[in-house]
Design an enzyme around this catalytic site. Sequence first.
Site, mmCIF file in Angstrom:
data_model
loop_
_atom_site.group_PDB
_atom_site.id
_atom_site.type_symbol
_atom_site.label_atom_id
_atom_site.label_comp_id
_atom_site.label_asym_id
_atom_site.label_seq_id
_atom_site.Cartn_x
_atom_site.Cartn_y
_atom_site.Cartn_z
ATOM 1 C CB CYS A 82 -0.993 0.000 1.152
ATOM 2 S SG CYS A 82 -0.302 -0.338 2.777
ATOM 3 C CG ASP A 261 -8.170 2.815 0.687
ATOM 4 O OD1 ASP A 261 -7.085 2.206 0.668
ATOM 5 O OD2 ASP A 261 -9.082 2.532 1.486
ATOM 6 C CG HIS A 263 -5.686 -0.636 1.586
ATOM 7 N ND1 HIS A 263 -5.445 0.690 1.871
ATOM 8 C CD2 HIS A 263 -4.687 -1.340 2.171
ATOM 9 C CE1 HIS A 263 -4.349 0.782 2.612
ATOM 10 N NE2 HIS A 263 -3.875 -0.423 2.804
#
Length: 373
Positions: A82, A261, A263
């Site tokens: 990430c 994000d 993820h």
Amino acid sequence: MCNATRDIMDCMFEVHSEILGDVDDIPQTNEPVWILGKRYNAIQDLYQIRQDIISKLWFTYRKNFVPIGGSEGYTTDKGWGCMLRCGQMVLAQALINFHLGRDWLWEPDSRDSAYLKILKKFEDKRGAPFSIHQIAAMGETEGKAIGQWFGPNTVAQVLKKLIKFDSGNQIVIHVALDNTVVISNIRDLCCVSVTDSIKIDWKPLLLVVPLRLGLSEINSVYIKGLKKCFQFKQSLGVIGGKPNLALYFIGYVGNEVIYLDPHLTQRSGSVDNKLTDESKELDASYHCKYASRMSILEMDPSVAVCFFCPSESDFIDLCQNIKDKLIEEEKQPLFEVIYEMPTEWLITSDSVATGSDIAGGSQESDKDEFEIL
């Protein structure tokens, strides 16, 4: 449930939510919305805000790519990549600002050659200069094994090394030491004599300032200054996150930060020249339709503030803004700007950030990297 059915249901839910107005990416408020140096009105400029956000390159977890670390290596970065993806997003935005301009907007059918050239630099291939493969491999020089989480400082140091190997690249990266931006160091890096010292040229600068803004949580004294960083026209946002979750913060509204994000695990592949429906679909997967937001107090205190200065005048303007708005106006400045490195500092490396990196799950120490005599 098969993937096709799930995709159809997800699409139906998204369309239904939009029709009902359930999308809650930007609050309906009169407070200004700031996205990488641009100010918007949340009510009047919602479409423009979303166009700005979707135009950012959004790098997420990918799967089924060529193994990293040999034939038995990782074929996905899910669970560990990430912060590496956040680093990719910052560098990609710098390249877009430089080659296409801050006002450039992405379109689903666009085949802009400069844009496609930038995107190819980040594809999940060993040969791409800023691929997950290259970043993970270079991370070993920073003491990070392949598959291990990075912190903000580590990914900045890795990109600083990698960018030197990108053929034809003009951008340079400087990672500030010890909460201090040293102007003379940056001028030495960016100012190049073109002809016998008669003309001085400036190399476009990506400036990264790793910071520690608290122990286990952000100290509220830094919030105002952190917000101001998003207002500068040179802003490239902040890489950081929540504990164990790296995020790329691109702006704020009120007391909430707006972020992309990484993820989400998507398939890997090549957009190439974007001639097929499949390549257009893959290109769209690099653009987030709706950003997320959270309270600024939920951020992990380990962050890296990023700026892009394509010209020397941009850098001078940035330094003046930092002085006026971050140093003189704040009781506890985020960081300092000085002209020369203090002579009492013995520098053994410029790969230092104060404190340790928590975002992304890493713990990094700077105790051996510089010494104050």
